[in-house]
Scaffold this motif. Sequence first.
Motif, PDB file in Angstrom:
ATOM      1  N   ASP A 251       0.823  -1.205   0.000  1.00 30.73           N
ATOM      2  CA  ASP A 251       0.000   0.000   0.000  1.00 30.73           C
ATOM      3  C   ASP A 251       0.857   1.254   0.000  1.00 30.73           C
ATOM      4  OD1 ASP A 251      -2.373  -1.435  -0.050  1.00 30.73           O
ATOM      5  OD2 ASP A 251      -2.607  -1.405   2.132  1.00 30.73           O
ATOM      6  N   GLN A 252       1.957   1.245   0.736  1.00 30.39           N
ATOM      7  CA  GLN A 252       2.850   2.400   0.772  1.00 30.39           C
ATOM      8  C   GLN A 252       3.528   2.609  -0.578  1.00 30.39           C
ATOM      9  OE1 GLN A 252       5.056   0.906   4.118  1.00 30.39           O
ATOM     10  NE2 GLN A 252       4.129   2.397   5.520  1.00 30.39           N
ATOM     11  N   ASP A 253       4.002   1.534  -1.183  1.00 25.88           N
ATOM     12  CA  ASP A 253       4.620   1.651  -2.506  1.00 25.88           C
ATOM     13  C   ASP A 253       3.619   2.185  -3.528  1.00 25.88           C
ATOM     14  OD1 ASP A 253       6.939   0.647  -1.369  1.00 25.88           O
ATOM     15  OD2 ASP A 253       6.962  -1.206  -2.533  1.00 25.88           O
ATOM     16  N   LYS A 254       2.370   1.718  -3.450  1.00 29.11           N
ATOM     17  CA  LYS A 254       1.336   2.212  -4.367  1.00 29.11           C
ATOM     18  C   LYS A 254       1.069   3.698  -4.144  1.00 29.11           C
ATOM     19  CE  LYS A 254      -1.379  -1.951  -5.308  1.00 29.11           C
ATOM     20  NZ  LYS A 254      -2.700  -2.593  -5.119  1.00 29.11           N
ATOM     21  N   ALA A 255       1.016   4.137  -2.904  1.00 32.21           N
ATOM     22  CA  ALA A 255       0.744   5.542  -2.600  1.00 32.21           C
ATOM     23  C   ALA A 255       1.859   6.441  -3.121  1.00 32.21           C
ATOM     24  CB  ALA A 255       0.557   5.735  -1.093  1.00 32.21           C
ATOM     25  N   VAL A 256       3.095   6.017  -2.943  1.00 33.70           N
ATOM     26  CA  VAL A 256       4.233   6.813  -3.408  1.00 33.70           C
ATOM     27  C   VAL A 256       4.278   6.827  -4.937  1.00 33.70           C
ATOM     28  CG1 VAL A 256       6.759   6.961  -3.388  1.00 33.70           C
ATOM     29  CG2 VAL A 256       5.507   6.546  -1.260  1.00 33.70           C
ATOM     30  N   GLY A 257       4.021   5.694  -5.562  1.00 32.29           N
ATOM     31  CA  GLY A 257       3.954   5.648  -7.026  1.00 32.29           C
ATOM     32  C   GLY A 257       2.829   6.513  -7.561  1.00 32.29           C
ATOM     33  N   ALA A 258       1.673   6.483  -6.904  1.00 27.85           N
ATOM     34  CA  ALA A 258       0.535   7.303  -7.334  1.00 27.85           C
ATOM     35  C   ALA A 258       0.866   8.787  -7.236  1.00 27.85           C
ATOM     36  CB  ALA A 258      -0.703   6.969  -6.501  1.00 27.85           C
ATOM     37  N   ALA A 259       1.611   9.172  -6.207  1.00 31.78           N
ATOM     38  CA  ALA A 259       2.005  10.577  -6.062  1.00 31.78           C
ATOM     39  C   ALA A 259       2.904  11.007  -7.222  1.00 31.78           C
ATOM     40  CB  ALA A 259       2.703  10.794  -4.724  1.00 31.78           C
ATOM     41  N   ALA A 260       3.818  10.136  -7.609  1.00 33.56           N
ATOM     42  CA  ALA A 260       4.701  10.445  -8.740  1.00 33.56           C
ATOM     43  C   ALA A 260       3.894  10.590 -10.027  1.00 33.56           C
ATOM     44  CB  ALA A 260       5.766   9.363  -8.899  1.00 33.56           C
ATOM     45  N   LEU A 261       2.972   9.667 -10.261  1.00 37.43           N
ATOM     46  CA  LEU A 261       2.155   9.721 -11.478  1.00 37.43           C
ATOM     47  C   LEU A 261       1.254  10.951 -11.492  1.00 37.43           C
ATOM     48  CD1 LEU A 261       1.194   5.942 -11.779  1.00 37.43           C
ATOM     49  CD2 LEU A 261       2.926   7.188 -13.094  1.00 37.43           C
ATOM     50  N   ALA A 262       0.693  11.305 -10.343  1.00 43.83           N
ATOM     51  CA  ALA A 262      -0.164  12.494 -10.263  1.00 43.83           C
ATOM     52  C   ALA A 262       0.643  13.757 -10.553  1.00 43.83           C
ATOM     53  CB  ALA A 262      -0.825  12.575  -8.888  1.00 43.83           C
ATOM     54  N   ALA A 263       1.879  13.806 -10.077  1.00 47.56           N
ATOM     55  CA  ALA A 263       2.736  14.969 -10.348  1.00 47.56           C
ATOM     56  C   ALA A 263       3.007  15.099 -11.846  1.00 47.56           C
ATOM     57  CB  ALA A 263       4.042  14.856  -9.568  1.00 47.56           C
ATOM     58  N   PHE A 264       3.234  13.964 -12.509  1.00 42.10           N
ATOM     59  CA  PHE A 264       3.437  13.999 -13.959  1.00 42.10           C
ATOM     60  C   PHE A 264       2.180  14.507 -14.659  1.00 42.10           C
ATOM     61  CE2 PHE A 264       3.205  11.911 -18.148  1.00 42.10           C
ATOM     62  CZ  PHE A 264       4.318  12.492 -18.746  1.00 42.10           C
ATOM     63  N   GLU A 265       1.020  14.016 -14.237  1.00 38.26           N
ATOM     64  CA  GLU A 265      -0.246  14.455 -14.842  1.00 38.26           C
ATOM     65  C   GLU A 265      -0.444  15.954 -14.657  1.00 38.26           C
ATOM     66  OE1 GLU A 265      -2.357  12.821 -16.789  1.00 38.26           O
ATOM     67  OE2 GLU A 265      -1.033  11.084 -16.702  1.00 38.26           O
ATOM     68  N   ARG A 266      -0.125  16.473 -13.471  1.00 38.95           N
ATOM     69  CA  ARG A 266      -0.248  17.918 -13.225  1.00 38.95           C
ATOM     70  C   ARG A 266       0.707  18.696 -14.117  1.00 38.95           C
ATOM     71  NH1 ARG A 266      -0.550  16.058  -7.980  1.00 38.95           N
ATOM     72  NH2 ARG A 266       1.620  16.597  -7.557  1.00 38.95           N
ATOM     73  N   LYS A 267       1.913  18.187 -14.278  1.00 35.58           N
ATOM     74  CA  LYS A 267       2.913  18.859 -15.122  1.00 35.58           C
ATOM     75  C   LYS A 267       2.422  18.903 -16.564  1.00 35.58           C
ATOM     76  CE  LYS A 267       7.918  18.803 -15.961  1.00 35.58           C
ATOM     77  NZ  LYS A 267       7.976  18.963 -17.399  1.00 35.58           N
ATOM     78  N   VAL A 268       1.896  17.807 -17.044  1.00 35.87           N
ATOM     79  CA  VAL A 268       1.373  17.743 -18.408  1.00 35.87           C
ATOM     80  C   VAL A 268       0.164  18.674 -18.566  1.00 35.87           C
ATOM     81  CG1 VAL A 268       0.204  16.229 -20.055  1.00 35.87           C
ATOM     82  CG2 VAL A 268       2.243  15.426 -18.874  1.00 35.87           C
ATOM     83  N   ALA A 269      -0.723  18.672 -17.583  1.00 36.90           N
ATOM     84  CA  ALA A 269      -1.935  19.481 -17.646  1.00 36.90           C
ATOM     85  C   ALA A 269      -1.641  20.980 -17.684  1.00 36.90           C
ATOM     86  CB  ALA A 269      -2.853  19.148 -16.479  1.00 36.90           C
ATOM     87  N   THR A 270      -0.555  21.376 -17.049  1.00 37.86           N
ATOM     88  CA  THR A 270      -0.218  22.805 -17.025  1.00 37.86           C
ATOM     89  C   THR A 270       0.624  23.205 -18.232  1.00 37.86           C
ATOM     90  OG1 THR A 270       1.780  22.433 -15.689  1.00 37.86           O
ATOM     91  CG2 THR A 270      -0.275  22.882 -14.509  1.00 37.86           C
ATOM     92  N   GLY A 271       0.904  22.239 -19.092  1.00 36.72           N
ATOM     93  CA  GLY A 271       1.677  22.527 -20.297  1.00 36.72           C
ATOM     94  C   GLY A 271       3.165  22.622 -20.058  1.00 36.72           C
ATOM     95  N   ALA A 272       3.605  22.157 -18.900  1.00 35.59           N
ATOM     96  CA  ALA A 272       5.033  22.225 -18.574  1.00 35.59           C
ATOM     97  C   ALA A 272       5.801  21.018 -19.086  1.00 35.59           C
ATOM     98  CB  ALA A 272       5.211  22.354 -17.057  1.00 35.59           C
ATOM     99  N   ALA A 273       5.095  20.041 -19.675  1.00 39.89           N
ATOM    100  CA  ALA A 273       5.778  18.836 -20.156  1.00 39.89           C
ATOM    101  C   ALA A 273       6.419  19.057 -21.497  1.00 39.89           C
ATOM    102  CB  ALA A 273       4.790  17.672 -20.249  1.00 39.89           C
TER     103      ALA A 273
END
Length: 149
Positions: A127-149
């Motif tokens: 569960d901890q590994d999933k939570a940390v991985g999800a945080a990384a993926l969410a950060a990428f999605e936010r970066k892409v959504a703001t056009g910073a990718a």
Amino acid sequence: MHRIHRLTLEDALVMLAAAEAEAARIGVRQTICIADDGAHPIALHRMTGARLTGVEIAIAKAFTAAGHQRATHLFNEEPKGPALPGNEAFGIQHMHPGRFAAFVGGFPIVYEGEVVGAVGVSGGNGDQDKAVGAAALAAFERKVATGAA
């Protein structure tokens, strides 16, 4: 013609920062690997106090998620996990000894419907590994959504 998207070091650093912040928030020392679409590490971060063995494990999880284009825990998820005894890919981890991880902690990074890399996380329970991985993926999605990718 096929258009290829590539992760950058800047993308990886954004994901690492978010992953480390989540690991700190939940109180677990993690090792996080961000790999490209060829399963090669772009960035690796071992938090102070994280297990020494986590380095190779995080790399293997990222390798598996990028190379097989699926989250690593799906290999052993009941009832149809392909790596479970009696299923079609039982023993698959022996195909790439030391590099293939068929357990929780590897997550593909998807952009415009294509796997462009993966996150590998090691150091906590599933569960901890999933939570940390999800945080990384969410950060990428936010970066892409703001056009910073």
